[in-house]
Structure formats: structure tokens, C-alpha cells
Design a protein around this motif. Sequence first.
Motif, PDB file in Angstrom:
ATOM      1  N   ASP A 144       7.238   8.866 -35.651  1.00  0.00           N
ATOM      2  CA  ASP A 144       7.418   9.010 -34.204  1.00  0.00           C
ATOM      3  C   ASP A 144       8.595   8.156 -33.744  1.00  0.00           C
ATOM      4  OD1 ASP A 144       7.202   9.405 -31.525  1.00  0.00           O
ATOM      5  OD2 ASP A 144       5.344   8.250 -31.264  1.00  0.00           O
ATOM      6  N   ALA A 145       9.609   8.802 -33.155  1.00  0.00           N
ATOM      7  CA  ALA A 145      10.786   8.082 -32.644  1.00  0.00           C
ATOM      8  C   ALA A 145      10.789   8.014 -31.124  1.00  0.00           C
ATOM      9  CB  ALA A 145      12.064   8.762 -33.139  1.00  0.00           C
ATOM     10  N   SER A 146       9.620   8.235 -30.520  1.00  0.00           N
ATOM     11  CA  SER A 146       9.565   8.287 -29.056  1.00  0.00           C
ATOM     12  C   SER A 146       9.992   6.978 -28.412  1.00  0.00           C
ATOM     13  CB  SER A 146       8.151   8.662 -28.595  1.00  0.00           C
ATOM     14  OG  SER A 146       7.201   7.701 -29.036  1.00  0.00           O
ATOM     15  N   GLU A 147       9.778   5.854 -29.120  1.00  0.00           N
ATOM     16  CA  GLU A 147      10.210   4.566 -28.572  1.00  0.00           C
ATOM     17  C   GLU A 147      11.712   4.551 -28.305  1.00  0.00           C
ATOM     18  OE1 GLU A 147      10.561  -0.120 -29.938  1.00  0.00           O
ATOM     19  OE2 GLU A 147       9.361   1.273 -31.132  1.00  0.00           O
ATOM     20  N   LEU A 148      12.443   5.274 -29.132  1.00  0.00           N
ATOM     21  CA  LEU A 148      13.897   5.321 -28.979  1.00  0.00           C
ATOM     22  C   LEU A 148      14.314   6.267 -27.863  1.00  0.00           C
ATOM     23  CD1 LEU A 148      15.013   5.438 -32.729  1.00  0.00           C
ATOM     24  CD2 LEU A 148      14.973   3.448 -31.220  1.00  0.00           C
ATOM     25  N   TRP A 149      13.750   7.486 -27.879  1.00  0.00           N
ATOM     26  CA  TRP A 149      14.256   8.452 -26.916  1.00  0.00           C
ATOM     27  C   TRP A 149      13.645   8.329 -25.530  1.00  0.00           C
ATOM     28  CZ3 TRP A 149      10.345  11.677 -25.417  1.00  0.00           C
ATOM     29  CH2 TRP A 149       9.368  12.043 -26.342  1.00  0.00           C
ATOM     30  N   ARG A 150      12.465   7.686 -25.416  1.00  0.00           N
ATOM     31  CA  ARG A 150      11.905   7.467 -24.080  1.00  0.00           C
ATOM     32  C   ARG A 150      12.711   6.427 -23.308  1.00  0.00           C
ATOM     33  NH1 ARG A 150       7.072  10.040 -23.565  1.00  0.00           N
ATOM     34  NH2 ARG A 150       5.941  10.485 -25.515  1.00  0.00           N
ATOM     35  N   ASN A 151      13.385   5.560 -24.021  1.00  0.00           N
ATOM     36  CA  ASN A 151      14.247   4.545 -23.398  1.00  0.00           C
ATOM     37  C   ASN A 151      15.671   4.709 -23.925  1.00  0.00           C
ATOM     38  OD1 ASN A 151      12.073   2.782 -22.026  1.00  0.00           O
ATOM     39  ND2 ASN A 151      11.364   2.909 -24.158  1.00  0.00           N
ATOM     40  N   ALA A 152      16.193   5.925 -23.760  1.00  0.00           N
ATOM     41  CA  ALA A 152      17.478   6.268 -24.372  1.00  0.00           C
ATOM     42  C   ALA A 152      18.598   5.347 -23.908  1.00  0.00           C
ATOM     43  CB  ALA A 152      17.825   7.724 -24.065  1.00  0.00           C
ATOM     44  N   ASN A 153      18.666   5.071 -22.614  1.00  0.00           N
ATOM     45  CA  ASN A 153      19.751   4.233 -22.093  1.00  0.00           C
ATOM     46  C   ASN A 153      19.700   2.837 -22.696  1.00  0.00           C
ATOM     47  OD1 ASN A 153      20.753   6.284 -20.496  1.00  0.00           O
ATOM     48  ND2 ASN A 153      19.572   5.676 -18.695  1.00  0.00           N
ATOM     49  N   LYS A 154      18.500   2.301 -22.819  1.00  0.00           N
ATOM     50  CA  LYS A 154      18.351   0.974 -23.413  1.00  0.00           C
ATOM     51  C   LYS A 154      18.682   1.007 -24.899  1.00  0.00           C
ATOM     52  CE  LYS A 154      15.057  -2.832 -23.903  1.00  0.00           C
ATOM     53  NZ  LYS A 154      13.664  -3.284 -23.636  1.00  0.00           N
ATOM     54  N   THR A 155      18.313   2.106 -25.556  1.00  0.00           N
ATOM     55  CA  THR A 155      18.569   2.232 -26.997  1.00  0.00           C
ATOM     56  C   THR A 155      20.055   2.191 -27.312  1.00  0.00           C
ATOM     57  OG1 THR A 155      16.559   3.544 -27.323  1.00  0.00           O
ATOM     58  CG2 THR A 155      18.261   3.712 -29.022  1.00  0.00           C
ATOM     59  N   VAL A 156      20.860   2.907 -26.529  1.00  0.00           N
ATOM     60  CA  VAL A 156      22.296   3.022 -26.849  1.00  0.00           C
ATOM     61  C   VAL A 156      23.134   1.951 -26.176  1.00  0.00           C
ATOM     62  CG1 VAL A 156      22.021   5.515 -27.112  1.00  0.00           C
ATOM     63  CG2 VAL A 156      22.831   4.598 -24.932  1.00  0.00           C
ATOM     64  N   GLU A 157      22.521   1.092 -25.371  1.00  0.00           N
ATOM     65  CA  GLU A 157      23.284   0.062 -24.668  1.00  0.00           C
ATOM     66  C   GLU A 157      23.981  -0.867 -25.663  1.00  0.00           C
ATOM     67  OE1 GLU A 157      22.555  -3.448 -21.299  1.00  0.00           O
ATOM     68  OE2 GLU A 157      20.887  -2.226 -22.036  1.00  0.00           O
ATOM     69  N   GLY A 158      25.283  -1.003 -25.504  1.00  0.00           N
ATOM     70  CA  GLY A 158      26.063  -1.880 -26.378  1.00  0.00           C
ATOM     71  C   GLY A 158      26.358  -1.311 -27.750  1.00  0.00           C
ATOM     72  N   ALA A 159      26.076  -0.034 -27.973  1.00  0.00           N
ATOM     73  CA  ALA A 159      26.279   0.568 -29.295  1.00  0.00           C
ATOM     74  C   ALA A 159      27.756   0.602 -29.660  1.00  0.00           C
ATOM     75  CB  ALA A 159      25.712   1.991 -29.315  1.00  0.00           C
ATOM     76  N   THR A 160      28.034   0.494 -30.948  1.00  0.00           N
ATOM     77  CA  THR A 160      29.416   0.590 -31.425  1.00  0.00           C
ATOM     78  C   THR A 160      29.973   1.977 -31.147  1.00  0.00           C
ATOM     79  OG1 THR A 160      28.907  -0.994 -33.181  1.00  0.00           O
ATOM     80  CG2 THR A 160      30.932   0.306 -33.424  1.00  0.00           C
ATOM     81  N   TYR A 161      29.132   3.001 -31.362  1.00  0.00           N
ATOM     82  CA  TYR A 161      29.530   4.393 -31.127  1.00  0.00           C
ATOM     83  C   TYR A 161      28.523   5.030 -30.161  1.00  0.00           C
ATOM     84  CZ  TYR A 161      32.000   3.215 -35.429  1.00  0.00           C
ATOM     85  OH  TYR A 161      32.777   2.594 -36.373  1.00  0.00           O
ATOM     86  N   PRO A 162      28.662   4.777 -28.857  1.00  0.00           N
ATOM     87  CA  PRO A 162      27.630   5.169 -27.887  1.00  0.00           C
ATOM     88  C   PRO A 162      27.445   6.676 -27.750  1.00  0.00           C
ATOM     89  CG  PRO A 162      29.594   4.304 -26.777  1.00  0.00           C
ATOM     90  CD  PRO A 162      29.757   4.009 -28.226  1.00  0.00           C
TER      91      PRO A 162
END
Length: 730
Positions: A688-706
Motif C-alpha cells: 500500500d503506497a497510500s501514505e505517499l499519494w494521499r499527501n502528494a504535495n508533502k511527498t514531493v516537497e524538496g525533491a531533486t526531480y519534482p
Amino acid sequence: MSLPAVLTNIFNHKQRSYKMILILALLHEMNESGQREIGLQNIKSRFLFLLRDRESRGLPVDPPINQAMSWNDITTNQLSSTIATPIQALDKILALNDEQQTLGFRENLYNSWDSNVLTKLYDLASQELERYHMRQTTDFSLRNALHSLMSRYLTAKSEPLKNNSLGNYVRNQIPTGVRGFSFIEENPNLKVLASVGMGVWATIPWIAIMDRRITESTQSGEYIVYLFSEDMSTVYLTLAQGVTDANKNGRVVGHRYLRQKVQEIRNLLPLDGLRKDEDISLTSGGLGRDYQVSTVAYYKYERDNLPSEETLLQDLENLVINYNQYVDLALNSIPEQEQQPVLNLTTQERLIEVKTYITQKGFAYPDLIIENFYLSLKSKPFVILAGVSGTGKTKLVKLFAEALGATSENGQFALIPVRPDWSDPSDLIGYKDLNQHFRPGPLTEVILEAIKPANQQKPYFICLDEMNLARVEHYFSDVLSLLESQARQDERIVTDAMIRKSSLIHEPDLQKFGNLPIPDNVYLIGTVNMDETTHPFSKKVLDRANTIEFNYIQLDQYPAGSTGIASAQPAPNAFLRSAYLQLVDAYDSTYKSLIEETTNQLVSINNILESIHSHVGFRIRDTICFYLIYNEQAELMTREEAFDFQLLQKILPRIQGSNSSFRQVLIQLLQITLGNVKKLDMSKLDEDASELWRNANKTVEGATYPRSSRKIVFMLRRLDEDGFTSYWLS
């Protein structure tokens, strides 16, 4: 009454303030004596008096000669060599009588002037003298700039390049300071650029002065450039040639061409005081050798023994004078009918023009979309614009083409709607009728125009609208194969012939279509909607295109409104044409580290993709490397932003499936795109990857390749919710 033409430009190239002082001294003496010829000793006395007078009144003045503290410490006998230079520089209007030791205006000129001419000349000399000193009082010092760069560069290279103070100083303040020199400012065609690298520090930083009329970048043409050795011990002020385009057919051929050009230019110009050899030592790599053979002439300066500001400026002005002379000769050698009526803009400047044109037409696109579209076309002349209906895909192609001077009216833009019943290439390329005559399709008709000698320097755009209403592999496979056959032919890049000669029976058809390739000034763009009415793409298609997605829609983004009449600036095909066909063309010391770093990243990604048989080959590796190289050359975005676009457009579209292997691949790719901002717990995400996609903005914040991170999160969500995932929305 205006000044005679022979007098209007006499101060354009200044030797410090001495030209103006000499003319003022001569006019003063002529006014007092009423004579045309004045004794040289009297002129020296007046010359010295004018300098002493300015000095005594606290006005700006050139430093005294012979390291004296004041002009009061100088005698007239010490001025002989000082005024000899401006006398020689003004020999078109002045005559020196060595026997009588007198100086005056040439008799034929003087007799043709009335008294107003000398009055206006006095005013001009006075004005130019003040302008000269106004420029000299600026804070910018060429000597300090060179010394600062050479002293700080090696230390700065251990720091991040982004927002680095030295990097900003070199890219911005140094060009601004150099542009302020009078002998550069007076020529509106000269531009000054400086670089310390893009994404990573350059091995050899540079400061270039180029004439827009003969070159837009350091890749080709001739220009003036300061080149700094890798160890920062030496800087060379050179008249050089671009090596990138020269080496496109290999270094052996490129070096032969560069050496021949060097000799031609040396035979044309005086190049007094400059060294004319290959004794340039910048780096031990291949690029160092390129610079050796491409340099026409140069000055050499050691960091620990830099000349005075005066000497550095005199050397630079001398080289600018030689360069201006070369440009005039080069332009005069081009037949008028061959000169293209286009603006010589840098890539950045032209893309600003494109974006301005689109804005004035009332349309707006997300940040970097135009830059990405340009780099995608330059990397490969086939691009796919994908997304939901109504996002402006077709409009982007049309407006981009119009901004470069390509319209449906002049035949440089063609919109070809794809029909659902297309099942073979005949609808696009053409077919034979019942009488066995060849009937060209819409693609062939455009190519017939584009390949004409008069049109070879113009870009032609073909938009295949709703490209996947029919199966792309059925009607477009021949074109895809042809694009892979690109090769250099003389000065052009062409493919194999589109139509086999053996299929043409009639002689007129054979003559017209028998050897028809896809030339390098034709660009193919397909627009697609991914829904239940369309067909998916095979990996064969995706391998050969950059796929730009239009799905993140901001309905509250309103048109900026027209700021004026939108005007297109015709662009030469060189703006879009690929410089490289194979990776070996670009694999030199300039881009070697970029290519190797990018390849290492792709190797890591391939190790992940192999488990689902979606790994990439050499074709995609080369295209991604070319994209990043063109980006660095034009300095359009950071290396991370460019690689992010390529992950999004060349890697992720290949992934679609439903089992757990795809989940593992997406999570591992997400870890790469996030960088070090967040460490993923793989074991928790197996089911289950819902933790990632339910908080998508938080997940990708500061990403090298957003951008890529956000897309992967979407694909994980789709896998969780639908049991199947794909790059495409549906």
C-alpha cells in the motif's frame, strides 16, 4: 551643418584620451596663429598644458606617463612617443611634415571646409573627452575582474554552483563591466557573455565578445574570448573559432578545417602585437587541443604578473579593432542574396521572443514548457504533445511555429488531421493511382517545399493532429524508420529516400520523388489524447519521441492580455537543427563528464527497469544526453530540471502493468527522483503506497526531480486504486 563624413567617426576607437587632446591642442594653436600647419613643439606644449590644466582643476585625467606622479613632472621632450600614436591613428585627416616638424589637417580636406567645420570638430572632441573620462570613473576594473576570477575559482569549485557569488559575478557583473568600455559600447552588434558552467563548474571558464552578425554562441563562428587555464595560473585573450560545429564530422576533419581558417584570417588582419602560434596550454584533455588549433592570435597573461589596467585595455581594444575589421570583411564576402533576413539572437533571447509572441496572442503555458519544447525538438525532430482535450496542445505548435516565422500562409506550417481509418503510410506519404502515377500525400508535399535550395535555411513544422486516432505504428512506421537513418550529406542532415525508386514507373515521378529524403529543416509534432477513443503507443514510438504531457490544468490561470501587436521574428533553421547525430560527436572534454554522469544515472535506472523489461537502449541514452548538452549550451535551466524533464518524457511513459513488480519499480524510481529529502521504507510500501499519494504535495516537497516524483506518485495511486498503472491518463 553636420560634420564631413571623414570626421564623424575619428574618435570611435580611442587611444585613451590622447586623440581628443591632440585635436583640441591643434585647433587651439590654429586659432591663435591663423595657420593650417603648426610646429610640433607648439602642439606638444599645448597638449601638455591641457593635461596639466585638467589635473589642476581636479578633473579626470589619464595617469601621467613614465610613472610620474603628476603631469607637472613631465616635459614636452618626453611627449614624442605619447603623441606619435594618435597622430598615426588620425593619418587620414592629419599630415605630419617630418622635415619641417609641423602638423596640420591634410590640405585637400582643409580647403574644402568652412570655419563651422572646425568649430563643430572642437565641440565633438570636447564631448568625446568628457564621455571617455565618465566611463573611466566607473568602479569596474578589468584587471581586478581577471585576478579575482583566477584567485577564487579553484576554491569556488568545491562549493555548489547554484547561486554561487563568484558564479553570479562572472556571469553578470563582468559582462556588464566589459560592455561599458567605449570601444565595445560604440558597436551595437557586439555582445558580451561569460560562463563558469551550467549545472557543474566548467573546466575552462570564459568571457566572450562576439558580433551577432556572424555568430550567436561560442559553438561556431569567430569571436574574442578570454580563456582561463584549468589550474587558473594563466589567462589567454584570444581571437578564436567555435569548435563544436567544426568537429561535428570528427576531430581530424574539424582540426583540418580550423587550421585552414586560422591561416585565412591571419592573412587578412594585421594582428600587431599578438602571438600567432599554438603555444596555448589550458588543459591536458581534448578540448585543450581544440583551443590550440582554433586560435587565430592571442595575448598571454600570468595570474601572478598581470599587466596594468592600461595595458589590458589597450590589448583588448587592439583585438576588438582587428575583430571588427574581420567581421566587415566576412560580411562583405557573403553575396547579398545569401544573407538571411533574420535576427541573430541567442537561444535565450529568441525563446524570450517566442514567449512574448505567445503571451501577446493571449495564451499562457506553464514555466519552462517552451524551453522544454525547444530542447525536445532540437534533440530529435519528432515530439508528441499528450494530454486531455482542450489544454492547448495544437495551439502551442501553431504559435511556436508562427513566432519563428513559420505560418500556413508561407507554407512553413502544416496541420494534418489524422483520420481513424488510416492503416498504412499512403495517407501520409502518398500512393500510386490507377495509371501508376504517384500522388503525393500531405507530408510529401511539405517536404518538396522544404528541400528546395531557397528554403533549406527555413524551419518547416508539421503538426499531426489527434495522431493516435489511428494506430501510429501502421501509418507512421516508415517515417519512424526513416528518422533513424539520418546521416550527414555535405552541409546537411538527411534521411534515406522516402519512396523507393523501384516503385516509381513514370520518369517525371522518378525525377521528382525518387531521391526525396526527410531534410533537417522539417520538424514533426504529434498531438494526442489518451482516452477510450484512441490507441496506445508502442515502445517503438516512445523510443523515438519526447512525450510532453499537458494534464496539470489551472483553470484560474487567466490570459495576461495583449501588450501590443504580436510580431514574429523569422528564425534560421540553425536555431532548431541538431548538432549531433551520434554520441561520439559530442564526447569531448567539454561534455564528457556530463555524458558520463548522465549515463551512470541511466545505468542505475536501467537496473531497476530490467525487472519489468522496460529498460532503455542506446537511442534513449543518446537523446537524453543531447537534450542536456543543448540545455547547457543555451543555459536555459538547471541540469536537475533538464534531467527531470527527460525522466518524465523518456523513461516513465514506458511503464505500464499490474503486478507487484511494477510497484517495486515505481517505488525505487521514486527514491531516485526524491533524492535525499526523504528515505522510503520499502517494506511498508510493498502492499500500500497510500501514505505517499494521499499527501502528494508533502511527498514531493524538496525533491531533486519534482515533476517526475509527482508523476510516479500518481502512477502508484492508480496502481492502488485500479490494480493497473500507466503513465497515461484515461
